[in-house]
Motif scaffolding. Structure first.
Motif, PDB file in Angstrom:
ATOM      1  N   SER A 440      24.546 -14.130 -20.740  1.00 46.48           N
ATOM      2  CA  SER A 440      24.085 -14.342 -22.108  1.00 46.48           C
ATOM      3  C   SER A 440      22.947 -15.345 -22.096  1.00 46.48           C
ATOM      4  O   SER A 440      22.974 -16.306 -21.348  1.00 46.48           O
ATOM      5  N   THR A 441      21.960 -15.096 -22.922  1.00 44.49           N
ATOM      6  CA  THR A 441      20.819 -16.002 -22.958  1.00 44.49           C
ATOM      7  C   THR A 441      21.055 -17.133 -23.944  1.00 44.49           C
ATOM      8  O   THR A 441      20.279 -18.076 -23.999  1.00 44.49           O
ATOM      9  N   GLN A 442      22.135 -17.021 -24.737  1.00 46.79           N
ATOM     10  CA  GLN A 442      22.366 -18.036 -25.758  1.00 46.79           C
ATOM     11  C   GLN A 442      23.701 -18.729 -25.557  1.00 46.79           C
ATOM     12  O   GLN A 442      24.701 -18.080 -25.234  1.00 46.79           O
ATOM     13  N   ALA A 443      23.708 -20.038 -25.765  1.00 45.83           N
ATOM     14  CA  ALA A 443      24.937 -20.812 -25.602  1.00 45.83           C
ATOM     15  C   ALA A 443      26.019 -20.320 -26.562  1.00 45.83           C
ATOM     16  O   ALA A 443      27.197 -20.275 -26.221  1.00 45.83           O
ATOM     17  N   THR A 444      25.604 -19.943 -27.756  1.00 40.73           N
ATOM     18  CA  THR A 444      26.576 -19.567 -28.789  1.00 40.73           C
ATOM     19  C   THR A 444      27.277 -18.247 -28.493  1.00 40.73           C
ATOM     20  O   THR A 444      28.314 -17.956 -29.073  1.00 40.73           O
ATOM     21  N   SER A 445      26.702 -17.439 -27.584  1.00 36.99           N
ATOM     22  CA  SER A 445      27.389 -16.183 -27.283  1.00 36.99           C
ATOM     23  C   SER A 445      28.344 -16.298 -26.080  1.00 36.99           C
ATOM     24  O   SER A 445      28.962 -15.322 -25.677  1.00 36.99           O
ATOM     25  N   VAL A 446      28.459 -17.511 -25.539  1.00 39.97           N
ATOM     26  CA  VAL A 446      29.416 -17.713 -24.438  1.00 39.97           C
ATOM     27  C   VAL A 446      30.817 -17.925 -25.019  1.00 39.97           C
ATOM     28  O   VAL A 446      30.980 -18.621 -26.022  1.00 39.97           O
TER      29      VAL A 446
END
Ligand code: FAD
Ligand code: 8R5
Length: 468
Positions: A440-446
């Protein structure tokens, strides 16, 4: 101690003055020989206000010396990095979790004078305008030159060199027994410029910069203008001025100091790359022309001491590049370790010196490496989305699992964990963040629950951080 043991210290700079105070407080007779005149009489050499960032390690050493409150009274709090992007926007990235995790901008001259006063009050004897020329370690004598160049020899059975990156004691030791010296030049250099307090700047500029009354920029931040291969930074001074430092390659293709030989070229470069900063530096031409280009390198030694006769501390032993703001902090930490080792075995300096190197060298090597890495982070990663995603995920993990995750910057800057531990733990944490952000390129999608579980499974808890 049956008889008061004498220690001869070379250099009454930041580390020398603090070490002298601590050794005198532990019963040693301390004689300090300092090349420059007494700054309390002559005025600080250089005259310009140059500031340094004081962090927890340096502050802890000052606390133990009973000087922290005095220093903080004259310091400016910096809560984080204010990043100024090319489009003229700026935003604050906090260094810590709250105002208990901040760094402090202090004046080098004021700090040095305060340390000299404290050392003298503890019984240290200073000899100013006395420069070490050479040392005969077999005869246990040193040669000093006064300001006129008149030389004299003195007995000095135990010598400690706190004479900075260009240490004369180091050269003398190296001539007696090779120290395994290696100097790695960074290839980048720096130049200091000044933003005067807003009162001095034209009224229209004050209006435009947002109306902080005395300061032309937000005072409670360390400002960075990252531009990829180079950058400017600014630290606040108590009087409302800022010291700006331009970091740039020394040689090579534009922009480098080689391609900016005169103020016209430098001015045009600032108009192009730092258009929001240039108007805040009214004496740009005089500053650029008048201030020297400073070089940057890392010093590595295999040996820091000649048995019990001579030892190097601070920059003389381990000069580093400035990008973590830890040179003085590390040197102050040295003084605490050394003073306590010497107090424990005042008559066995060989043992104390060997133990000092054993404890401190791995840590000096670690901060040297981290300081080099922080240049890349400051000058370009601050604008890199992957870096920002890692930073954000790290912050989320630190919030959810504070016993298991702490950003490396915070370990270095706000704890007393050994530098070598911070370096190693930082590497392990970084590997985990890379893994978690692979898909994932975004922290929030982890998936944070899974991430915390992975963190707990891979890494032991952090050591207890409550400082004694
Ligand atoms: P110095 O402070 O260099 O003192 C050495 C002393 O020895 C001097 O007083 C010198 O006159 C004297 N001396 C030299 N040769 C002789 C001789 N032959 N005989 C007698 N005396 C001699 N560190 C931080 O932690 N945070 C920062 O933000 C930071 N900013 C910095 C900004 C600048 C512009 C620079 C140059 C450095 C900065 N540093 C910072 C690093 C910090 O200044 C050093 O790590 C620190 O000063 C080391 O202290 P020292 O006492 O070992 O050496
Ligand atoms: N030293 C500093 C930091 C880290 C800032 C961050 C960086 C100037 C010659 Cl370059 C630099 C830091 O990561 O956001 N804390 O403190 C001090 C720094 O440079 C000093 C003022 C400097 C040598 C010129």
């Amino acid at each position: 101690m049956a008889q008061q043991q004498t220690i001869t210290l070379i250099g009454g700079g930041l580390v020398g003055a603090l070490l002298a105070q601590q050794l005198a407080g532990r019963g040693f007779a301390v004689e300090v020989f300092e090349k420059r005149p007494d700054p309390r009489i002559a005025g600080f050499v250089g005259g310009r206000s140059i500031n340094l960032a004081l962090a927890e390690r340096g502050l802890q050493a000052l606390r133990e010396a009973g000087l922290a409150q005095d220093v903080l009274q004259r310091a400016v709090m910096m809560r984080g990095r204010m990043v100024h992007t090319r489009d003229g926007r700026s935003g604050l990235q906090r260094y810590g979790v709250d105002d208990s995790e901040v760094i402090w901008s202090v004046s080098r001259g004021a700090l040095n004078m305060l340390l000299l006063d404290a050392a003298e009050a503890a019984g240290v004897r200073f000899h100013f305008g006395q420069s070490l020329v050479n040392a005969d370690f077999d005869a246990r004598r040193i040669r000093l030159a006064d300001e006129r160049g008149v030389e004299r020899d003195l007995d000095a059975p135990v010598i400690i060199g706190a004479d900075g990156a260009g240490s004369a004691l180091r050269a003398a030791m190296n001539a007696h027994t090779p120290l395994g010296e290696r100097v790695d030049a960074l290839g980048h250099a720096y130049k200091e410029l000044e933003i005067p307090s807003a009162g001095v700047l034209a009224a229209d500029l004050v209006g435009r910069s947002g109306g902080h009354d005395q300061f032309a920029l937000e005072p409670h931040a360390l400002h960075i203008w990252p531009r990829g291969g180079y950058m400017c930074i600014a630290l606040p001074n108590t009087e409302g001025s800022f010291t700006v430092t331009l970091f740039l390659p020394a040689q090579g293709a534009h922009p480098s100091f080689a391609t900016l030989p005169d103020t016209q070229a430098a001015h045009a470069f600032f108009e192009e790359d730092f258009p929001d900063l240039l108007p805040l530096i009214p004496d740009f031409a005089a500053d650029y022309e008048g201030h020297p280009v400073g070089t940057l390198s890392t010093l590595y030694l295999q040996r820091w001491h000649l048995d019990g006769r001579a030892l190097l501390v601070g920059d003389a032993a381990h000069a580093i590049v400035p990008f973590h703001g830890q040179g003085m902090n590390c040197g102050f930490e040295d003084t605490v370790v050394l003073a306590s080792l010497l107090a424990a075995s005042p008559n066995d300096t060989a043992d104390a010196f060997a133990e000092f190197q054993r404890i401190r060298q791995p840590n000096a090597d670690a901060i040297a490496a981290m300081a080099l890495e922080n240049y890349v982070e400051m000058r370009d990663s601050v604008a890199d989305p992957h870096y920002l995603a890692k930073r954000e995920l790290g912050a989320l993990l630190a919030e959810r699992a504070p016993q298991h995750f702490m950003a490396r910057y915070r370990m270095v800057t706000f704890t007393h964990l050994p530098y070598a531990y911070a370096f190693e733990r930082g590497r392990a944490q970084d590997q985990l963040l890379e893994q978690l952000l692979r898909d994932s390129t975004q922290a929030t999608s982890v998936d944070l629950d899974a991430a915390v579980a992975a963190l707990r499974a891979t890494l032991p808890p952090l050591p207890d951080l409550r400082h004694g």
